[in-house]
Scaffold this motif. Structure first.
Motif, PDB file in Angstrom:
ATOM      1  N   HIS A 185      46.298  47.298  43.488  1.00  0.00           N
ATOM      2  CA  HIS A 185      45.568  48.562  43.459  1.00  0.00           C
ATOM      3  C   HIS A 185      46.567  49.727  43.480  1.00  0.00           C
ATOM      4  CE1 HIS A 185      42.772  51.777  44.574  1.00  0.00           C
ATOM      5  NE2 HIS A 185      41.817  50.979  44.096  1.00  0.00           N
ATOM      6  N   PRO A 186      46.347  50.770  42.691  1.00  0.00           N
ATOM      7  CA  PRO A 186      47.321  51.866  42.624  1.00  0.00           C
ATOM      8  C   PRO A 186      47.374  52.757  43.855  1.00  0.00           C
ATOM      9  CG  PRO A 186      45.423  52.333  41.231  1.00  0.00           C
ATOM     10  CD  PRO A 186      45.270  50.923  41.700  1.00  0.00           C
ATOM     11  N   GLU A 187      46.363  52.680  44.746  1.00  0.00           N
ATOM     12  CA  GLU A 187      46.340  53.552  45.918  1.00  0.00           C
ATOM     13  C   GLU A 187      46.224  52.801  47.235  1.00  0.00           C
ATOM     14  OE1 GLU A 187      43.153  56.264  45.259  1.00  0.00           O
ATOM     15  OE2 GLU A 187      44.161  57.292  43.597  1.00  0.00           O
ATOM     16  N   ARG A 188      45.783  51.564  47.201  1.00  0.00           N
ATOM     17  CA  ARG A 188      45.625  50.775  48.418  1.00  0.00           C
ATOM     18  C   ARG A 188      46.583  49.598  48.385  1.00  0.00           C
ATOM     19  NH1 ARG A 188      39.098  50.213  49.007  1.00  0.00           N
ATOM     20  NH2 ARG A 188      39.749  48.741  50.650  1.00  0.00           N
ATOM     21  N   ASP A 189      46.990  49.133  49.560  1.00  0.00           N
ATOM     22  CA  ASP A 189      47.951  48.034  49.654  1.00  0.00           C
ATOM     23  C   ASP A 189      47.215  46.713  49.477  1.00  0.00           C
ATOM     24  OD1 ASP A 189      49.669  50.080  50.122  1.00  0.00           O
ATOM     25  OD2 ASP A 189      49.878  49.704  52.268  1.00  0.00           O
ATOM     26  N   MET A 190      46.740  46.508  48.282  1.00  0.00           N
ATOM     27  CA  MET A 190      45.800  45.436  47.971  1.00  0.00           C
ATOM     28  C   MET A 190      46.197  44.750  46.674  1.00  0.00           C
ATOM     29  SD  MET A 190      41.739  45.814  47.041  1.00  0.00           S
ATOM     30  CE  MET A 190      41.212  46.215  48.710  1.00  0.00           C
ATOM     31  N   ILE A 191      46.243  43.418  46.725  1.00  0.00           N
ATOM     32  CA  ILE A 191      46.432  42.639  45.521  1.00  0.00           C
ATOM     33  C   ILE A 191      45.096  42.026  45.109  1.00  0.00           C
ATOM     34  CG2 ILE A 191      48.840  42.126  46.020  1.00  0.00           C
ATOM     35  CD1 ILE A 191      47.863  39.259  46.833  1.00  0.00           C
ATOM     36  N   ALA A 192      45.005  41.667  43.841  1.00  0.00           N
ATOM     37  CA  ALA A 192      43.819  40.992  43.320  1.00  0.00           C
ATOM     38  C   ALA A 192      44.290  39.857  42.426  1.00  0.00           C
ATOM     39  CB  ALA A 192      42.947  41.961  42.533  1.00  0.00           C
ATOM     40  N   VAL A 193      43.708  38.668  42.626  1.00  0.00           N
ATOM     41  CA  VAL A 193      44.135  37.477  41.898  1.00  0.00           C
ATOM     42  C   VAL A 193      42.908  36.730  41.398  1.00  0.00           C
ATOM     43  CG1 VAL A 193      45.403  35.297  42.017  1.00  0.00           C
ATOM     44  CG2 VAL A 193      46.206  37.281  43.329  1.00  0.00           C
ATOM     45  N   ARG A 194      43.001  36.238  40.169  1.00  0.00           N
ATOM     46  CA  ARG A 194      41.962  35.354  39.626  1.00  0.00           C
ATOM     47  C   ARG A 194      42.634  34.119  39.068  1.00  0.00           C
ATOM     48  NH1 ARG A 194      38.257  34.553  35.006  1.00  0.00           N
ATOM     49  NH2 ARG A 194      36.190  34.129  35.892  1.00  0.00           N
ATOM     50  N   VAL A 195      42.211  32.947  39.512  1.00  0.00           N
ATOM     51  CA  VAL A 195      42.770  31.668  39.089  1.00  0.00           C
ATOM     52  C   VAL A 195      41.685  30.894  38.358  1.00  0.00           C
ATOM     53  CG1 VAL A 195      43.922  29.549  39.809  1.00  0.00           C
ATOM     54  CG2 VAL A 195      44.248  31.651  41.137  1.00  0.00           C
ATOM     55  N   VAL A 196      41.967  30.529  37.120  1.00  0.00           N
ATOM     56  CA  VAL A 196      41.022  29.744  36.327  1.00  0.00           C
ATOM     57  C   VAL A 196      41.668  28.403  36.013  1.00  0.00           C
ATOM     58  CG1 VAL A 196      39.692  29.612  34.192  1.00  0.00           C
ATOM     59  CG2 VAL A 196      40.011  31.814  35.327  1.00  0.00           C
ATOM     60  N   SER A 197      41.013  27.305  36.403  1.00  0.00           N
ATOM     61  CA  SER A 197      41.529  25.970  36.142  1.00  0.00           C
ATOM     62  C   SER A 197      40.499  24.947  36.574  1.00  0.00           C
ATOM     63  CB  SER A 197      42.842  25.726  36.899  1.00  0.00           C
ATOM     64  OG  SER A 197      43.320  24.410  36.680  1.00  0.00           O
ATOM     65  N   THR A 198      40.569  23.770  35.962  1.00  0.00           N
ATOM     66  CA  THR A 198      39.762  22.651  36.442  1.00  0.00           C
ATOM     67  C   THR A 198      40.497  21.872  37.522  1.00  0.00           C
ATOM     68  OG1 THR A 198      40.649  21.278  34.651  1.00  0.00           O
ATOM     69  CG2 THR A 198      38.549  22.407  34.247  1.00  0.00           C
ATOM     70  N   GLY A 199      41.755  22.245  37.786  1.00  0.00           N
ATOM     71  CA  GLY A 199      42.537  21.598  38.827  1.00  0.00           C
ATOM     72  C   GLY A 199      42.284  22.201  40.193  1.00  0.00           C
ATOM     73  N   SER A 234      61.538  36.751  38.826  1.00  0.00           N
ATOM     74  CA  SER A 234      60.299  37.112  39.523  1.00  0.00           C
ATOM     75  C   SER A 234      59.760  38.441  38.990  1.00  0.00           C
ATOM     76  CB  SER A 234      60.566  37.238  41.020  1.00  0.00           C
ATOM     77  OG  SER A 234      61.344  36.160  41.490  1.00  0.00           O
ATOM     78  N   LEU A 235      58.445  38.580  39.029  1.00  0.00           N
ATOM     79  CA  LEU A 235      57.781  39.791  38.546  1.00  0.00           C
ATOM     80  C   LEU A 235      57.010  40.438  39.694  1.00  0.00           C
ATOM     81  CD1 LEU A 235      56.403  38.412  35.153  1.00  0.00           C
ATOM     82  CD2 LEU A 235      58.534  39.670  35.550  1.00  0.00           C
ATOM     83  N   THR A 236      56.814  41.739  39.599  1.00  0.00           N
ATOM     84  CA  THR A 236      56.241  42.503  40.711  1.00  0.00           C
ATOM     85  C   THR A 236      55.081  43.367  40.238  1.00  0.00           C
ATOM     86  OG1 THR A 236      58.391  42.584  41.812  1.00  0.00           O
ATOM     87  CG2 THR A 236      56.751  44.179  42.525  1.00  0.00           C
ATOM     88  N   VAL A 237      54.044  43.431  41.064  1.00  0.00           N
ATOM     89  CA  VAL A 237      53.011  44.457  40.934  1.00  0.00           C
ATOM     90  C   VAL A 237      53.075  45.315  42.188  1.00  0.00           C
ATOM     91  CG1 VAL A 237      51.494  43.139  39.409  1.00  0.00           C
ATOM     92  CG2 VAL A 237      51.245  42.903  41.888  1.00  0.00           C
ATOM     93  N   GLY A 238      52.741  46.590  42.048  1.00  0.00           N
ATOM     94  CA  GLY A 238      52.824  47.463  43.216  1.00  0.00           C
ATOM     95  C   GLY A 238      52.426  48.875  42.886  1.00  0.00           C
ATOM     96  N   ASN A 239      52.463  49.742  43.889  1.00  0.00           N
ATOM     97  CA  ASN A 239      52.036  51.135  43.709  1.00  0.00           C
ATOM     98  C   ASN A 239      53.058  52.146  44.215  1.00  0.00           C
ATOM     99  OD1 ASN A 239      51.713  51.114  46.546  1.00  0.00           O
ATOM    100  ND2 ASN A 239      49.552  50.508  46.377  1.00  0.00           N
ATOM    101  N   GLY A 240      54.276  51.716  44.474  1.00  0.00           N
ATOM    102  CA  GLY A 240      55.313  52.627  44.927  1.00  0.00           C
ATOM    103  C   GLY A 240      55.546  52.580  46.417  1.00  0.00           C
ATOM    104  N   GLY A 241      54.482  52.344  47.193  1.00  0.00           N
ATOM    105  CA  GLY A 241      54.611  52.222  48.636  1.00  0.00           C
ATOM    106  C   GLY A 241      54.255  50.843  49.138  1.00  0.00           C
ATOM    107  N   PHE A 242      53.853  49.967  48.229  1.00  0.00           N
ATOM    108  CA  PHE A 242      53.499  48.582  48.540  1.00  0.00           C
ATOM    109  C   PHE A 242      53.758  47.757  47.290  1.00  0.00           C
ATOM    110  CE2 PHE A 242      50.351  45.214  47.927  1.00  0.00           C
ATOM    111  CZ  PHE A 242      50.554  44.430  49.053  1.00  0.00           C
ATOM    112  N   ALA A 243      54.326  46.564  47.464  1.00  0.00           N
ATOM    113  CA  ALA A 243      54.611  45.721  46.307  1.00  0.00           C
ATOM    114  C   ALA A 243      54.468  44.254  46.662  1.00  0.00           C
ATOM    115  CB  ALA A 243      56.008  46.006  45.768  1.00  0.00           C
ATOM    116  N   TYR A 244      54.119  43.479  45.657  1.00  0.00           N
ATOM    117  CA  TYR A 244      53.876  42.033  45.779  1.00  0.00           C
ATOM    118  C   TYR A 244      54.620  41.370  44.627  1.00  0.00           C
ATOM    119  CZ  TYR A 244      50.979  37.692  45.611  1.00  0.00           C
ATOM    120  OH  TYR A 244      50.514  36.397  45.593  1.00  0.00           O
ATOM    121  N   THR A 245      55.614  40.541  44.944  1.00  0.00           N
ATOM    122  CA  THR A 245      56.460  39.916  43.936  1.00  0.00           C
ATOM    123  C   THR A 245      56.117  38.441  43.828  1.00  0.00           C
ATOM    124  OG1 THR A 245      58.231  41.508  44.332  1.00  0.00           O
ATOM    125  CG2 THR A 245      58.851  39.446  43.264  1.00  0.00           C
TER     126      THR A 245
END
Length: 714
Positions: free
Chosen positions: A179-193, A43-54
């Motif tokens: 986001h490096p300062e807010r507890d916020m993730i951002a996702v973009r999904v590209v597909s014809t499915g 599993s891989l993680t994005v986060g800012n030190g006080g919030f993380a999303y794996t």
């Protein structure tokens, strides 16, 4: 040509080569993790030190149940905590037990009880509560068996995960950022499915070690819509343990859609206004993009951000992180192990910035899954975060060190009820500083000097103006910490010395009632009290004569047969399995710390060799390897330092994502990552009084490590 002249020319050549700037982006990006399967340990993680999303291999949390026993898919924060009800009205004092360790007074410790009754109930309740929450799983609605052709990368240089895979004949491309300062993730999904985004909110489990997800409890787990906005931003209100929609919210979840249209249905296909479990349907011709922010307290003034804005903020933050901090380049080394060591170093730098740079000390599994109920251990803070100061990020260390001010009143009360002065720092705790009762942890003392050591690292990392600020800011913590250390030491009138007793040392196989003068704790007392005196002098204050008395009369390390013992009261150290398992803390007396004046180099070197040859290495932890390496480096044995750092043992395993694997229960262990970075910094930049270049690596040409920005250890 004389040997001396040759040496001078070689030194000049090395200095010239080393002076060439390191291509930092190349070092970082060649260590990007690459995942090609639904590997539950990758599993891989994005986060800012006080919030993380794996995330799993889809770039989102599509399969949280599948990954639960691996590196599970956490969405966690510093602030996200929960407690079960306390219908029996347990009080913290009911978990206390009186002890007499020969300090001249009764001491009350928060411990665990074997006998059934209120004391045991109180003890177990305060161990379990509060516990860290999983804030919510955000994933694609897919069937795992039908996901194939996975090609996933974490771009460490930008902090963005790029995931590509095939599902039911459709190719998917998912980008994930935080986001490096807010507890916020951002996702973009590209597909014809199909692009069905699901939001699942588990109830907490309160278990010792797990993903924190109880998917079966809905009666006490409420989610409601505050409204579906025409501005493409929707807010969910999360209520735990509530009876109605008007109960106090635990937190809010704000979702902004900037590509695709959306409608919401629950599991029954109905449009919900108030229910327990959600699917969010978002469809577009080719793409869906959204941001999702977890908010402790609602604030309408917070600006709405798009996927592109969050992704750009992530790029800027991580490029600054890698450019301004320290870096180590192992590409010029000829030892075949160098490539793996560089991978571990770079990934550890990323993982610790993602998991450990918040406003509280980190738990041993960071913001990924819960261990020890999600609580953090103050004896581990040095292993997690000393490296931030050494690797050019002292501000990230300062974040959590400031938390000590918050809990000083609690630490002062602990010292007072045990009959000591100053502040006694708790071991296992939560943001409030409440002690978690323990039959081991409450008796540890090696967490006590850590704030002094960490404050000293901040002082050394600061410029001349910053040094004054650090002294002014942390002098109170240093002083009151040292006051307890003086008060805890017992004077032995018969032998005219101070001893340490009534404690469980870092090597936790020893008992508090039997242990006198464990070597690492003795050395740490000596080091920290010396530093505390230096801080008084830097602040323009006179030296404390009582502190000097303790420094000068502390017991020397106990030895037998030219080997240092696990404690003065453990002469059978090298013939008893209890003393050759767990942490070889005797080596920490020289390595983590500089040698005390009484330390004998020959005896310590003999001890190092004995440990390397005969220790029960299959009963160790991830930070034992860097601790051994640091000892070997100070002992002038760089080959043994490298061997220790890369020893092929289960608890020294580093996964694809860089996590330090321990066992099936503890699949990640961040103190191992932090210890690795601290050891490498020391092996490159050295320590006080050491002038050689890369003193912890062999100088035979096989370890030409190039580095920038590292600081030495004291």
């Amino acid at each position: 040509m004389t040997r001396t002249l040759t040496a001078l020319l070689m030194a000049a050549l090395t200095a010239t080569v080393t002076a060439q700037p390191i291509d930092r982006e190349a070092v970082v990006r060649r260590n990007n993790p690459h995942v090609t399967s639904l590997d539950t340990l990758a599993s891989l993680t994005v986060g800012n030190g006080g919030f993380a999303y794996t995330v799993d291999a889809t770039g989102m949390q599509s399969f949280p149940k599948m990954y639960a026993a691996g590196v599970s898919l956490g969405t966690m924060s510093d602030w996200g905590w929960h407690s079960f009800g306390n219908p029996d009205n347990y009080r913290p004092e009911e978990a206390l037990k009186a002890y007499d360790f020969g300090h001249g007074h009764t001491e009350f410790y928060a411990t665990q009880f074997n006998e059934q009754g209120r004391q045991r109930g109180a003890s177990e309740w305060y161990r379990q509560n509060p516990h860290r929450m999983h804030l919510g799983a955000v994933g694609l609605d897919l069937v795992a068996d039908e996901v194939s052709d996975i090609d996933q990368h974490l771009d460490l240089w930008t902090g963005i995960i790029d995931s590509r895979f095939t599902y039911r004949g459709h190719r998917y491309h998912v980008l994930t950022a935080c986001h490096p300062e807010r507890d916020m993730i951002a996702v973009r999904v590209v597909s014809t499915g199909p692009k069905t985004i699901k939001f699942d909110f588990p109830y907490p489990t309160g278990k010792h070690t797990d993903d924190g997800c109880n998917w079966d409890e809905w009666e006490r787990n409420i989610t409601c819509f505050e409204g579906v906005s025409r501005t493409q931003t929707d807010t969910l209100k999360r209520v735990l343990d509530g009876q109605s929609r008007f109960d106090k919210a635990a937190y809010y979840v704000a979702i902004h859609w900037d590509e695709g249209h959306r409608s919401y249905i629950n599991l029954k296909g109905e449009r919900p206004l108030w229910n327990n479990h959600h699917f969010a349907i978002a469809e577009g011709d080719t793409a869906v993009a959204f941001t999702c922010e977890f908010i402790q307290q609602k604030d309408s003034r917070r600006p709405i951000l798009t996927f592109n804005q969050v992704a750009e903020a992530s790029r800027a933050y991580w490029q600054r992180y890698w450019s301004e901090g320290a870096i180590a380049d192992f590409s010029h080394c000829t030892d075949p192990r160098a490539r793996e060591l560089e991978r571990r170093v770079v990934l550890s730098q990323y993982l610790l910035a993602v998991n450990d740079a918040g406003d509280t000390p980190p738990q041993e599994t960071g913001l990924t899954f819960n261990s020890w109920f999600g609580k953090f251990h103050l004896e581990m803070i040095w292993w997690h975060q000393a490296q931030f100061a050494l690797w050019g990020h002292p501000g990230l260390l300062e974040h959590s060190l400031d938390w000590y001010f918050t809990v000083m009143p609690v630490a002062r009360e602990i010292a007072q009820r045990q009959g000591f002065k100053g502040v006694r720092w708790m071991k296992m705790t939560d943001p409030s500083g409440t002690e978690a009762p323990s039959k081991v942890g409450s008796f540890l003392i090696w967490q006590q000097p850590h704030p002094i050591y960490l404050a000293e690292l901040l002082y050394r990392a600061a410029d001349s103006i910053g040094k004054r600020r650090i002294i002014d800011k942390y002098s109170r913590i240093v002083s009151e910490t040292a006051d307890f250390m003086l008060s805890f030491a017992t004077y032995d009138y018969e032998r005219n010395r101070y001893v340490l007793k009534g404690c469980i040392p870092a090597q936790e196989t020893l008992r508090a009632s039997e242990t006198v003068n464990p070597p690492f704790e003795l050395s740490y007392w000596h080091f920290a009290m010396r530093v505390a005196q230096q801080w008084r002098e830097r602040a323009g204050q006179p030296r404390n004569p009582d502190w000097d008395e303790l420094i000068n009369r502390l017991s020397p390390l106990a030895a037998k047969d030219s080997l240092y013992l696990a404690a003065e009261t453990a002469p059978e150290t090298y013939h008893d399995i209890r003393f050759t398992s767990d942490h070889m803390a005797v080596l920490g007396a020289v390595g983590i710390l500089p040698a005390t004046p009484q330390c004998d180099d020959d005896i310590m070197r003999n001890t190092l060799h004995w440990v390397l040859d005969r220790w029960n290495w299959d009963k160790t932890w991830g930070w034992d390897f860097p601790m051994t390496a640091m000892n070997a480096a100070r002992m002038g044995e760089p080959a043994n330092a490298v061997d220790a750092l890369l020893m092929p043992q289960r608890t020294n395993t580093y996964l694809i994502n860089g996590h330090n694997y321990q066992d099936n229960r503890l699949r990640i262990y961040l103190p191992g990552n932090g210890g690795l970075l601290t050891a490498v910094a020391m092996m490159c930049a050295g320590w006080d009084g050491e002038t050689r270049h890369n003193p912890g690596f062999p100088d035979d040409g096989s370890w030409d490590v190039r580095w920038e920005g590292l600081l030495p250890l004291p």
